[in-house]
Design a protein around this motif. Structure first.
Motif, PDB file in Angstrom:
ATOM      1  N   ASP A 150       2.988  -3.060   0.269  1.00 39.51           N
ATOM      2  CA  ASP A 150       2.228  -3.062  -0.980  1.00 39.51           C
ATOM      3  C   ASP A 150       2.748  -4.127  -1.936  1.00 39.51           C
ATOM      4  N   ASP A 151       1.926  -4.440  -2.938  1.00 42.74           N
ATOM      5  CA  ASP A 151       2.326  -5.451  -3.921  1.00 42.74           C
ATOM      6  C   ASP A 151       3.604  -5.065  -4.649  1.00 42.74           C
ATOM      7  N   PHE A 152       3.764  -3.768  -4.974  1.00 40.52           N
ATOM      8  CA  PHE A 152       4.925  -3.371  -5.769  1.00 40.52           C
ATOM      9  C   PHE A 152       6.222  -3.408  -4.954  1.00 40.52           C
ATOM     10  N   GLN A 153       6.137  -3.693  -3.666  1.00 36.81           N
ATOM     11  CA  GLN A 153       7.339  -3.859  -2.851  1.00 36.81           C
ATOM     12  C   GLN A 153       7.817  -5.308  -2.826  1.00 36.81           C
ATOM     13  N   LEU A 154       7.072  -6.203  -3.452  1.00 34.05           N
ATOM     14  CA  LEU A 154       7.410  -7.626  -3.458  1.00 34.05           C
ATOM     15  C   LEU A 154       7.873  -8.034  -4.849  1.00 34.05           C
ATOM     16  N   HIS A 155       8.998  -8.727  -4.933  1.00 31.03           N
ATOM     17  CA  HIS A 155       9.577  -9.153  -6.201  1.00 31.03           C
ATOM     18  C   HIS A 155      10.059 -10.592  -6.077  1.00 31.03           C
ATOM     19  N   LEU A 554     -27.417  -0.998   7.215  1.00 36.79           N
ATOM     20  CA  LEU A 554     -26.659  -1.234   8.447  1.00 36.79           C
ATOM     21  C   LEU A 554     -25.221  -1.656   8.127  1.00 36.79           C
ATOM     22  N   ALA A 555     -25.077  -2.550   7.150  1.00 40.49           N
ATOM     23  CA  ALA A 555     -23.740  -3.000   6.761  1.00 40.49           C
ATOM     24  C   ALA A 555     -22.919  -1.846   6.199  1.00 40.49           C
ATOM     25  N   PHE A 556     -23.555  -1.026   5.370  1.00 41.82           N
ATOM     26  CA  PHE A 556     -22.843   0.093   4.746  1.00 41.82           C
ATOM     27  C   PHE A 556     -22.457   1.147   5.776  1.00 41.82           C
ATOM     28  N   SER A 557     -23.257   1.295   6.823  1.00 37.90           N
ATOM     29  CA  SER A 557     -22.933   2.283   7.850  1.00 37.90           C
ATOM     30  C   SER A 557     -21.609   1.957   8.518  1.00 37.90           C
ATOM     31  N   TYR A 558     -21.304   0.676   8.669  1.00 36.78           N
ATOM     32  CA  TYR A 558     -20.006   0.296   9.242  1.00 36.78           C
ATOM     33  C   TYR A 558     -18.900   0.393   8.192  1.00 36.78           C
ATOM     34  N   ALA A 559     -19.141  -0.209   7.031  1.00 36.82           N
ATOM     35  CA  ALA A 559     -18.092  -0.289   6.010  1.00 36.82           C
ATOM     36  C   ALA A 559     -17.666   1.096   5.519  1.00 36.82           C
ATOM     37  N   SER A 560     -18.620   1.993   5.325  1.00 37.45           N
ATOM     38  CA  SER A 560     -18.304   3.297   4.744  1.00 37.45           C
ATOM     39  C   SER A 560     -17.521   4.185   5.693  1.00 37.45           C
ATOM     40  N   THR A 561     -17.601   3.926   6.989  1.00 40.22           N
ATOM     41  CA  THR A 561     -16.871   4.737   7.955  1.00 40.22           C
ATOM     42  C   THR A 561     -15.574   4.066   8.402  1.00 40.22           C
ATOM     43  N   HIS A 562     -15.319   2.857   7.909  1.00 45.71           N
ATOM     44  CA  HIS A 562     -14.036   2.191   8.146  1.00 45.71           C
ATOM     45  C   HIS A 562     -12.992   2.800   7.218  1.00 45.71           C
ATOM     46  N   ARG A 563     -11.762   2.872   7.671  1.00 44.72           N
ATOM     47  CA  ARG A 563     -10.730   3.553   6.886  1.00 44.72           C
ATOM     48  C   ARG A 563     -10.359   2.809   5.609  1.00 44.72           C
ATOM     49  N   LEU A 564     -10.591   1.482   5.544  1.00 45.83           N
ATOM     50  CA  LEU A 564     -10.097   0.718   4.407  1.00 45.83           C
ATOM     51  C   LEU A 564     -11.164  -0.060   3.636  1.00 45.83           C
ATOM     52  N   MET A 565     -12.282  -0.383   4.250  1.00 40.67           N
ATOM     53  CA  MET A 565     -13.223  -1.338   3.649  1.00 40.67           C
ATOM     54  C   MET A 565     -13.710  -0.925   2.270  1.00 40.67           C
ATOM     55  N   ARG A 570      -7.248  -0.446  -2.420  1.00 34.81           N
ATOM     56  CA  ARG A 570      -6.588  -1.440  -1.570  1.00 34.81           C
ATOM     57  C   ARG A 570      -6.593  -2.800  -2.246  1.00 34.81           C
ATOM     58  N   ARG A 571      -5.586  -3.620  -1.932  1.00 34.18           N
ATOM     59  CA  ARG A 571      -5.523  -4.958  -2.496  1.00 34.18           C
ATOM     60  C   ARG A 571      -6.477  -5.877  -1.730  1.00 34.18           C
ATOM     61  N   VAL A 572      -6.853  -6.968  -2.355  1.00 34.40           N
ATOM     62  CA  VAL A 572      -7.746  -7.920  -1.693  1.00 34.40           C
ATOM     63  C   VAL A 572      -6.982  -8.647  -0.600  1.00 34.40           C
ATOM     64  N   CYS A 573      -7.704  -9.085   0.435  1.00 35.10           N
ATOM     65  CA  CYS A 573      -7.059  -9.857   1.501  1.00 35.10           C
ATOM     66  C   CYS A 573      -6.626 -11.222   0.976  1.00 35.10           C
ATOM     67  N   HIS A 574      -7.543 -11.891   0.266  1.00 26.82           N
ATOM     68  CA  HIS A 574      -7.256 -13.254  -0.186  1.00 26.82           C
ATOM     69  C   HIS A 574      -7.701 -13.466  -1.632  1.00 26.82           C
ATOM     70  N   ALA A 579     -14.232  -4.482  -1.946  1.00 34.50           N
ATOM     71  CA  ALA A 579     -14.282  -3.022  -2.045  1.00 34.50           C
ATOM     72  C   ALA A 579     -15.206  -2.581  -3.175  1.00 34.50           C
ATOM     73  N   LYS A 580     -15.267  -3.351  -4.258  1.00 31.03           N
ATOM     74  CA  LYS A 580     -16.142  -2.961  -5.369  1.00 31.03           C
ATOM     75  C   LYS A 580     -17.611  -3.143  -5.026  1.00 31.03           C
ATOM     76  N   GLU A 581     -17.891  -3.867  -3.926  1.00 32.62           N
ATOM     77  CA  GLU A 581     -19.264  -4.017  -3.427  1.00 32.62           C
ATOM     78  C   GLU A 581     -19.516  -3.104  -2.230  1.00 32.62           C
ATOM     79  N   ASP A 582     -18.738  -2.038  -2.119  1.00 32.51           N
ATOM     80  CA  ASP A 582     -18.834  -1.095  -1.004  1.00 32.51           C
ATOM     81  C   ASP A 582     -18.510  -1.742   0.333  1.00 32.51           C
ATOM     82  N   GLY A 583     -17.728  -2.812   0.319  1.00 32.66           N
ATOM     83  CA  GLY A 583     -17.295  -3.443   1.558  1.00 32.66           C
ATOM     84  C   GLY A 583     -18.362  -4.252   2.254  1.00 32.66           C
TER      85      GLY A 583
END
Length: 759
Positions: A150-155, A554-565, A570-574, A579-583
């Motif tokens: 996580d971010d808070f583990q980095l200093h 169709l897109a939401f059917s995948y994203a909503s059943t993914h554990r992280l999307m 969760r933090r952004v990848c890049h 996540a605020k757009e439902d993945g």
């Protein structure tokens, strides 16, 4: 308090213990902090205390120095470390220790078998102790790139600005095109001096075995660290530096900003915290790093934090990275386990002549069954995005095992759907990434085909053809809104088209796919067409298809059943917070891409295609595959089931024969589909009531209302179409070898004039 444990105890050890105790009391009195930007006075005082500790330790314990402990272990190691003598640069002081620095060659693959040693450190470590173990194995990444940390583990000691903070010091993290104060491409120190550091808190005792570094990802700047040293602590106040004899070991860093460099430690360091202290950096740049730490968590059943976040799988699958040969062998094993529901075939060859193997999973493999929809998953268009490839290999194993075990859900999928899995569209590119191994290939090695082509953007641009015709109001009168033909120029031999792309196009045209997805990596998001913006001057623009609501579902059917999307925490990848757009996101509103596989599939075939970016880490370590499988397993199954949503049916003539290439139109949706060779069709739709029309050349059109419910399962909507009178006359005359009589056209005005003349 820091205690270094050695096999025996003498007077020097006791002196070291007393000196460390005194230093610990001084540090407590001064309330020295760690891990975040501090005032200059406190920071430099901390560094002075650390250095005094090193010197007192070295003088007090010379008979049992780190070198004397590590020396016997070097003889046991299968690959002894090499000595590197860095060149002294003009006008700059070179750290004295660098002349005798001990480093390890950075080419080891993470998928090699671990080697275990016989020597172990003393037992009974107490709070604040750091000890050594012989390096007989290479630990996996701790997860800076894969977001396991996580971010808070980095200093860090200092930061240049928030967008270059410690939270951005993750291996392979990417900066945006417009670098800003939030999402830049590395950790960068606020000052360029040898007292800066980047720290990771493992939150539990960990065996640290190596470090991987990169420079800063940037279009505008060149920053990287050329050498560094490594320190370990268990209390964050007192630190032990990895040494070469009596000198601090200086590890070689990067020579440019993108290629990762691995340094394995000559012996494992066990502690909770690890720091990287840059010693030199690119002359015209600054102290900037992207980092991954190799570490094995020590057993600790009382560690609630670890147990709460631990993910395990009960599926007995082959969790490893497979070479091309191993991939073929695994597919063969699945086929032999389930010969009645699987078939292996190839769709073509790569540039280097490797066959593009696919596996079919169906209750009647090898044949298209009337009324049964066809589904496809493909992966590996970018050869270095290997997670999708492994997920499909895991999926075929899982479906075979569960089918044999009597899993009703899997049996229903297999019996009602013809499923095709293509794990590796670009095996040549994968070979390049696989050769370097996990974490060491960088962001782009193996992305392209052998002849340097990006398959995912190599398909014909049919968007421009359609949109130009729409602007001229030629759709659908002269230009169809579906099944748009491929331009002739695209088929020329000298056109820049990969052989892999041509093979995939032929595959898409041969099989009447209804729904599909190509699995990619480097992000956590599902994208759907259009991928190309209508405005040529814009690189980002919402560009929906006529079926935008269906694609969104169709897109939401995948994203909503993914554990992280869709996890908002969760933090952004890049740089993008999907996540605020439902993945999910419209592809063109993310970044424009002409000639994408998604757009081509939608405009040239009946298949609705989406891109699923299955993980931030393109090439996750082998140890992370079980967790990634758990993240994606349910999504992979749910998305396949969506092929049974909407309407389906068969278009027949009065004699009961199927009508091929009949057009199915839905009122209000300006995109049609066509029937397959046997007259069957599938039209993906959301729940609702639709006015559907079927038409074909030589037949009278037919219209009916079809209702789509919320329950899974497509609504049956069949049509019987009668021949038109003109087509029947033509058919009869052609049957008897006679040509239709072409009567002369007689105009009414001329006939009226003739009658007047006669009267």
């Amino acid at each position: 308090m820091l205690v270094i444990m050695f096999p025996t105890v003498n007077r020097g050890y006791c002196l070291a213990f007393l000196s460390l105790s005194l230093l610990g009391l001084v540090g407590m009195h001064l309330d020295v902090t760690h891990g975040s930007p501090t005032e200059d006075e406190d920071y430099y005082l901390q560094e002075i205390l650390n250095r005094e500790h090193y010197y007192s330790l070295r003088e007090a314990e010379e008979p049992y120095s780190e070198a004397s402990v590590a020396q016997p272990l070097e003889e046991e190691r299968s690959k002894p470390s090499k000595k590197v003598k860095p060149k002294k640069e003009k006008g700059k002081e070179t750290d004295k220790a660098a002349t005798n620095a001990k480093t390890v060659k950075s080419g080891n693959k993470k998928n090699e078998k671990n080697k275990k040693g016989n020597w172990k450190s003393p037992n009974g470590s107490q709070e604040g102790e750091v000890h050594y173990e012989a390096v007989r194995e290479v630990c996996p990444p701790m997860g800076l790139e894969a977001l396991g940390i996580d971010d808070f583990q980095l200093h860090a000691s200092t930061v240049k600005r928030y967008g270059l903070g410690a939270q951005r010091g993750r291996l392979n993290i990417q900066a945006g095109i417009y670098e800003d104060d939030f999402y830049d491409g590395a950790w960068c120190a606020g000052r360029n001096d040898p007292l800066q550091w980047f720290e990771v808190d493992a939150r539990r005792l960990t065996k640290f075995t190596g470090v991987i570094t990169q420079g800063r990802n940037s279009l505008w700047s060149s920053d990287w660290v050329k050498s560094y040293r490594v320190m370990v602590s268990n209390d964050s106040h007192t630190w032990v530096t990895i040494k070469d004899g009596l000198e601090d070991m200086i590890f070689p860093g990067n020579t440019e900003k993108e290629i990762p460099v691995l340094n394995e430690f000559p012996f494992a360091m066990v502690g909770r915290y690890i720091r990287i202290n840059p010693r030199s950096w690119y002359e015209t740049g600054g102290v900037c790093m992207r980092v991954e730490i190799l570490g094995c968590p020590m057993p600790d059943p009382n560690n609630y934090y670890h147990r709460r976040n631990e993910i395990t799988t009960t599926d007995k699958l082959d969790f490893k990275h497979h070479s091309y040969k191993e991939m073929r062998q695994l597919m063969k094993v699945v086929n032999e386990m389930c010969p009645n529901i699987t078939r292996i075939y190839n769709i073509g060859k790569s540039h280097n002549g490797q066959k593009l193997y696919a596996i079919e999973i169906s209750d009647n493999p090898g044949e298209h069954e009337l009324g049964e929809p066809e589904f496809r998953y493909s992966a590996g268009a970018h050869g270095n995005e290997v997670l999708g490839r492994e997920l499909l290999l895991l999926l075929m194993q899982f479906m075979c095992q569960e089918y044999l075990a009597g899993n009703l859900r899997i049996k229903h999928l297999v019996e009602e759907t013809r499923i095709h899995l293509l794990p590796s569209m670009n095996p040549d590119g994968y070979d390049k990434a696989f050769e370097e191994g996990s974490e060491l290939g960088g962001w782009s090695l193996g992305r392209w085909t052998e002849d340097g082509i990006d398959i995912n953007h190599n398909f014909p641009d049919l968007n421009s053809i359609l949109w130009e015709a729409e602007a001229k109001k030629l759709v659908p009168r002269k230009v169809p809104n579906h099944q748009i033909p491929i331009p002739e120029w695209y088929m020329y031999d000298n056109t820049t088209v990969a052989v892999e792309t041509r093979a995939v196009i032929a595959w898409m045209e041969k099989i009447p796919f209804v729904l599909g997805s190509n699995l990619q990596g480097g992000e956590l998001v599902v994208t759907y067409p259009y991928d190309m913006t209508r405005s040529l001057s814009k690189t980002q623009e919402q560009t929906p298809t006529p079926d935008d609501h269906v694609f969104s579902w169709l897109a939401f059917s995948y994203a909503s059943t993914h554990r992280l999307m869709t996890d908002a925490s969760r933090r952004v990848c890049h740089t993008e917070d999907f996540a605020k757009e439902d993945g999910t996101i419209n592809g063109a509103s993310w970044h424009t891409a002409a000639g994408s596989m998604n757009d081509f599939s939608y405009l040239h075939t009946n298949c609705f295609e989406l891109s699923v970016h299955v993980g931030c880490d393109k090439f996750p370590h082998e140890s992370e595959l079980p967790e990634e499988w758990e993240n994606n397993r349910e999504s992979l199954l749910v998305f396949m089931e969506q092929v049974h949503r909407g309407i389906k049916g068969i278009i027949r003539d009065p004699q009961g024969r199927g009508i091929a290439n009949a057009i199915i139109s839905v009122e209000g949706i300006n995109h049609d589909i066509q029937t397959a060779a046997d007259g069957d069709y599938w039209r993906l739709l959301n729940p609702g009531e639709y006015k559907v029309t079927a038409r074909a050349e030589g037949y009278s059109s037919s219209t009916k209302v079809c209702e789509v419910g919320y329950d899974m399962g497509a609504t049956q909507c069949d049509f019987v179409m009668s021949r038109t009178n003109l087509s029947r006359i033509k058919e009869i005359m052609e049957k008897f070898g006679k040509q239709p009589i072409n009567l002369p056209v007689r105009h009414p005005r001329r006939r009226a004039q003739q009658r007047r003349r006669q009267t």
